[in-house]
Structure formats: C-alpha cells, structure tokens
Design a protein around this motif. Structure first.
Motif, PDB file in Angstrom:
ATOM      1  N   TYR A 388       0.746  -0.950  -0.049  1.00 49.72           N
ATOM      2  CA  TYR A 388       0.152   0.017   0.145  1.00 49.72           C
ATOM      3  C   TYR A 388       0.897   1.236   0.109  1.00 49.72           C
ATOM      4  N   SER A 389       0.739   2.205  -1.054  1.00 49.68           N
ATOM      5  CA  SER A 389       1.297   3.032  -1.140  1.00 49.68           C
ATOM      6  C   SER A 389       0.806   4.533  -1.347  1.00 49.68           C
ATOM      7  N   TRP A 394       0.333   5.086  -9.985  1.00 49.76           N
ATOM      8  CA  TRP A 394       0.681   3.697 -10.237  1.00 49.76           C
ATOM      9  C   TRP A 394       1.640   3.869 -11.482  1.00 49.76           C
ATOM     10  N   ASN A 396       1.574   2.182 -14.285  1.00 46.62           N
ATOM     11  CA  ASN A 396       1.910   0.793 -14.579  1.00 46.62           C
ATOM     12  C   ASN A 396       2.184   0.610 -16.061  1.00 46.62           C
ATOM     13  N   HIS A 412      -3.798   6.368  -8.889  1.00 48.97           N
ATOM     14  CA  HIS A 412      -3.096   6.538  -7.816  1.00 48.97           C
ATOM     15  C   HIS A 412      -2.672   5.143  -7.263  1.00 48.97           C
ATOM     16  N   LYS A 413      -1.592   5.003  -6.601  1.00 43.41           N
ATOM     17  CA  LYS A 413      -1.059   3.739  -5.927  1.00 43.41           C
ATOM     18  C   LYS A 413      -1.988   3.417  -4.815  1.00 43.41           C
ATOM     19  N   VAL A 416      -4.465   0.295  -5.993  1.00 47.71           N
ATOM     20  CA  VAL A 416      -3.717  -0.756  -6.238  1.00 47.71           C
ATOM     21  C   VAL A 416      -3.609  -1.827  -5.313  1.00 47.71           C
TER      22      VAL A 416
END
Length: 660
Positions: A388-389, A394, A396, A412-413, A416
């Motif tokens: 979790y960040s 992200w 990707n 956003h991360k 994810v």
C-alpha cells in the motif's frame, strides 16, 4: 396515543397512496377503494387482495434518502441536505415537533390495526381452507411483526397491542398504553416472527420474488436477538452510561436492562444456527472463469467453501448487487425486493451534468481505509507482494483486467492491490465507468476524475454546486457495467441509456454468518437453547467467518486471531463495515456496540477536492458546513416520538433527551 389509535381506526380501509410501495407482495391494484369494508371477508379472493394491499404501506428499503442508515452515520456523506433528510438527523435537526420523514409511528400502527382486524374476522371467509388460512395468517403475523420491528429500530421500546382491535368512542384512559421495556419488545416481536415462520412457506418461487418466507422471519429475529445481546442493550457499561436513568414512569422499571446476560448471545446464535441448518441458503458465488483474478498465495485453493479455488470472487460479490445475477434465484437472499428506489439511488452515484447523474453520493475515507489489501493485510501492515503506497501515481503503463473489471494503469497507488470487494463497491478517482448501454461511444468507458478540474470534480457542476462529490469516492456497489443515464428531457448524447433492474437485499446470508460468529465469540460458557448446545466454538467461528472471507478472495482467520475474543470482535466489526456497505447495517451496529459517540466524532475525511494533480490525493477533513455541523449526542441513538402523541398518552414516556 389516543390520536394514533383513533386515526388507525378511521384509516383501516384507506390505502395510503403517499407511502412508497415495496411491491414484495405483488400489490397490483387499489383494491380497498373498490370494495366496502364489509366485502373484505365475503370470499378468500377479496381477503387475500386486502392482505397484500397492507404490504403497500411498507416503504421501499432501497430508497435511502429519507431513512436512518448510511447518511445518518459515518458510512456516507453528502452536502445535498434537501434530498437527504438523513443528514438532518445527523445534524441534530430532528425534534419531537419536526420529524420530517422519520415519523413512522402512525403508519406502522395502522398496519398493526389492519392485521389485528383481519385476524379477528378471518373465519368469516368461509371458502378459505385450512392450509390457505394458515399460510395467510403466517403472512399476517409477519407483517405485524415487521411493523413492530421497524418501530423498534427507530424508537426502541414499543407499545405492544397484542391482538387487540381498539374500539371507537372510548374514554381517554382506554387508549392510554405504556411502552414495553426493550427486552419485552424484542421477546414479543421475535415470538411473533417465530410464529410466522412456522406458517409461511420455507421457500418462495421466482414468480413470487419479494414475498417473505420462513427464513425472512427468522432473519429478522436473528437481527433483533443480536441487537438485544449487544453492549448498549444488555447491561454493562454502555447500557448504564446511556440508559441507566431511563425508567418507565408508571412503575420505575428500567427500559433497558442494567444487568448483563450472556445467554442473550446464545439466543442470537441459536436463531442464526437454525437458519444455517435449514440448508436452503448459501453465499452467492460465480464459477471461476478464464479472466478471474489469480488468488494470493495465502488464500486456500480448495473449492468453495473451504477456499476460493473454483470461484470468481469479484463476480461472486458484485453480481448480486448490480442486477447481473438473477436475483429471484439468489440463494443468499433471505429476503429481498425489487427496488426502483435503489435504481434512483444509483443515479446519485454518477457525476452530475456531464454524465447525467446527481453526483451526491460520497464515501468517507475511513470506509476506504477499512478495505484490506488483496492478501488480507491492512493498509497499515501491507506486504511487499501487495504494498500500500500513498506516494504517487501507479503509472503501470498497462491496464489490469480481471473478472470484467478494468483497473486503469494511471490511477493512484493507494487504489492498487486492494481486495476485490473494494473494486466492486467503490468509485475512486480514475476508476472506469463502462456505461455500456449507451450507443454513444464517447459516453462509454469513461474514467471519472474527482479532482477540482476533473470531469467529475467541483468545477464540472457549474450551476448546481451541491451536486458534487465531496470526498473523492462514490458508490459503485449497485451499478452494473451497462448502467448509464439519459432519457428524453434529461439531456442529449445518451442514446439508448438504460439500467438493469435492481433488487435490494433486506437480509442476506452473509449477515447471518457474521452474526452467528459474533454471537459465539461473546460466549464464555456453554448454553442450551432449544436443541442447540452453544459455546465459543473456535472451529465453528473459523468455518463460517472464512466462508465470507473466501467468497471475497481473502485468506481465512489465523489461530492467533481466533484465540482472542477482543481481536475477533474487531475483525467482525471491520468485516461487517465492508461486507454490508450501504445495506443499512452500520447505523445500528455502531450504536449496539456502544461505540456511536466514538465513531461519529471521527471527522469526515476524503481527498482534497479543491486541488488538482498529486495534491488532490492528500487526505483532508471535508471542508463543508454539513460536515462541520454533525452532532454527536446519545439522544440520537433513537428517534423521538412525536410530541403530540406523548402528550395525549400520560403512560407513554418519550425517548431520553427529547423533552420538547
């Protein structure tokens, strides 16, 4: 009080057309206006149509704007006070003289009066055979109990009329009835639900979807027994702190027991186990497909219910809410109803103007943070495999596709690696909304962005600043990929837009399983209730809790978690918050746990809706008057009874905190 009962007498043969119809008993016509009262019992056809007409007085549970529930607790937020009377409640604006939509006292006692009148005269219908009479009486007992149940959820202790049909033109003393205690109310209503369960069908055919069954009655009973066993209503510090001085004026008896009784947990567990042992209910599952998301290594690969190896967890959860799965055959529903109100509610999740929604549904950050990571860890303790960040996009480069869901590579991360119920339930900034029913390709497969200048942000609403999401999170739980909005007079560019028909789950099997585990978790000794020997059986708790977890594609409980009653209670509370999101559970959960004053004091937080870029993803308190004006007061655990009714009945006490 006299006004209530006299009003019900006058209205015994009048359909209240102003109330929403839930249609769960197939009311098709305005029968009561077509026949005189004396004609009701001429034959069974008239009688049955009259009985089903009573059902039209109950509201559509999927219509969420004017009820206690999500917007009257920490589960949802909106600044559209004009549409959501629930927000008036949480801001302390509901008083005994200004109840708005929360005055259900009269309408529910009208139903009680109607049922009692039929029960008194049912033998006049001579062509009603024994089996038909028993089944009809089962429905009547259920409707009366359901009316009392709704009164209890709003007001707490009720006035119990039994089978009485009050006469007209009596003295004031005749109509003066005191309220029962909370325990007396629960015991009576659960007894009536048990009686109705013994007479109603065990299963309902798809053609009669929406009618209650024996399982519906037991499900309501299980819910009430769990509430009765919980800290607020079952002695201990929460009950003493909140209701220690609330006593019935006629005899000085406590309305709420001040003595803890562990057996109440056993009673709740026993009803849940009876439902389980009926062997007709199961968690809704969809078989594994080629695009099913791979399971984390710590999730058992066994076939469900011992693992998630043969199911698609995303579809198993999502499809029963969106209308994708045939709801009339869903084995998870103890009771559900077709709900036009739920369809209307889903429109409020879509952004206003640009996508023809109303944009008023906002989910607080605390709900988002309650969702686990894909491997079952919390966001505070995420793993290297599923981190979790909060440090950026992200990026990707490619999209992630699973179970018909597309997670875009530019989100956003923090969105994810989350558990699959998150994607099935939450519309976050950058989430893709397919809207496949429209033939306008420019309106399909659109990412909604909630930042200041995003296509769903504050600056997109132009003329109606209240039609805007205020946290950066919307609700996708009841939205099908084909759902889109647009009709004549509602804007252009939405050709052929339509929505799948929705069913609202009033009670489903997952709730029963979690209730059973919670009840067992609170037992310290063995209790005998009916045919059941009940104790804190760790293997029972593991098996039934894990069923809910495995269906979501998550790992099961550890031995260490099961060993601690306190740890398990926390896990149960978190699981209910996520699993039962926007199913009218949390409002009553935080109250019965004695945590209302704690949870409601936590600020409503979300993304920074006044920012663009990465600054948008800073978690901040919602900067709106509606959020700042939220009131925490223990009187708001219950709704006040209308002041005029209390004044007319000297023996009927008002709820605490509502003297005026």
């Amino acid at each position: 009080m006299r006004n209530i009962f006299k009003h019900t007498i006058v209205c015994a043969c009048v359909v209240l057309m102003t109330l929403s119809s839930c249609n769960y008993l197939d009311v098709a016509d305005n029968f009561e206006e077509a026949f005189k009262y004396d004609s009701i019992f001429v034959n069974k056809t008239n009688l049955e149509r009259y009985v089903w007409n009573i059902a039209s007085l109950f509201p559509d549970e999927g219509y969420k704007f004017d009820k206690l529930g999500s917007y009257a607790c920490d589960e949802a937020f909106s600044i559209m006070v004009s549409d959501y009377t629930s927000l008036d409640f949480v801001q302390g604006n509901i008083t005994p003289t200004n109840l708005r939509s929360f005055n259900i006292w009269n309408s529910m006692y009208i139903i009680v009066r109607k049922v009692n009148t039929i029960l008194k005269n049912i033998d006049k219908a001579k062509d009603l055979n024994g089996q038909e009479k028993d089944e009809l009486m089962g429905y009547l007992y259920f409707m009366r109990a359901y009316a009392y149940y709704r009164l209890m959820m709003y007001y707490g202790p009720i006035v119990i009329l039994g089978d009485d049909v009050l006469e007209t033109n009596e003295t004031e003393d005749y109509y003066d009835r005191p309220r029962a205690t909370f325990d007396e109310s629960v015991d009576y209503v659960c007894g009536e639900l048990e009686r109705s369960a013994g007479l109603m069908p065990v299963e309902v055919t798809p053609s009669y979807f929406g009618r209650p069954s024996a399982g519906s009655a037991l499900g309501l009973s299980a819910r009430l027994r769990l509430i009765q066993a919980s800290p607020l209503w079952n002695g201990g510090s929460a009950a003493r702190r909140t209701y220690g001085t609330w006593k019935r004026s006629i005899d000085n008896v406590n309305y709420v027991s001040q003595t803890y009784d562990e057996r109440k947990w056993a009673q709740a567990a026993a009803v849940c186990k009876r439902i389980i042992d009926m062997n007709i209910y199961a968690l809704h599952t969809v078989k594994k497909m080629t695009d099913t998301a791979p399971l984390p290594d710590n999730v058992p690969q066994h076939n469900f219910p011992l693992g998630a190896g043969d199911i698609d967890p995303f579809r198993s959860y999502a499809d029963m809410f969106t209308g994708e799965s045939p709801f009339a055959r869903n084995p998870e529903y103890l009771w559900a109803q077709r709900s036009s109100g739920l369809e209307n509610y889903s429109r409020h999740a879509f952004p206003y103007e640009t996508y023809n929604g109303y944009g008023t549904v906002a989910i607080p950050q605390k709900v988002i943070d309650a969702y686990l990571m894909a491997d079952g860890r919390t966001i505070e303790n995420s793993s290297e495999s599923y981190p979790y960040s909060t440090d950026g996009i992200w990026n990707n480069g490619t999209d992630l596709d699973f179970s018909g869901y597309k997670l875009k590579g530019n989100v956003h991360k923090m969105y994810v690696n989350r558990e699959l119920r998150f994607y099935a339930s939450i519309g976050f900034s950058g989430a893709l909304w397919p809207m496949l029913s429209t033939s306008n390709l420019s309106k399909r497969n659109v990412q909604f962005w909630y930042n200041l200048n995003g296509n769903a942000g504050k600056n997109s609403t132009r003329n109606l600043p209240y039609n805007v999401n205020t946290t950066g999170y919307s609700l996708k739980k009841f939205v099908h990929p084909e759902d889109s909005w647009g009709a004549p007079g509602q804007g252009t560019g939405y050709e052929n837009s339509r929505r799948l028909e929705k069913a609202y789950p009033i009670i489903r099997y997952a709730e029963i399983l979690l209730a059973y585990v919670e009840a067992l978790n609170n037992l310290t000794s063995t209790h005998t209730v009916g045919d059941y020997q009940l104790s804190r059986n760790i293997e029972e708790m593991r098996y039934y809790f894990n069923m809910v977890r495995f269906r979501a594609g998550l790992p099961g409980l550890t031995d260490a978690e099961l060993a601690s009653q306190e740890t398990m209670q926390g896990l149960i509370e978190r699981e209910r918050m996520v699993e039962l999101l926007h199913e009218n559970a949390r409002f009553w959960d935080v109250r019965r746990w004695g945590k209302y004053e704690i949870t409601e004091r936590e600020p409503i937080q979300g993304m920074d809706m006044d920012a663009d870029g990465l600054a948008f993803y800073n978690i901040v308190p919602v900067n709106q008057t509606v959020a700042r004006n939220r009131v925490v007061d223990k009187k708001l655990i219950l709704v006040p009874i209308e002041l005029n009714e209390v004044r007319k009945s000297p023996s009927m006490d008002q709820n605490p905190g509502y003297q005026y």
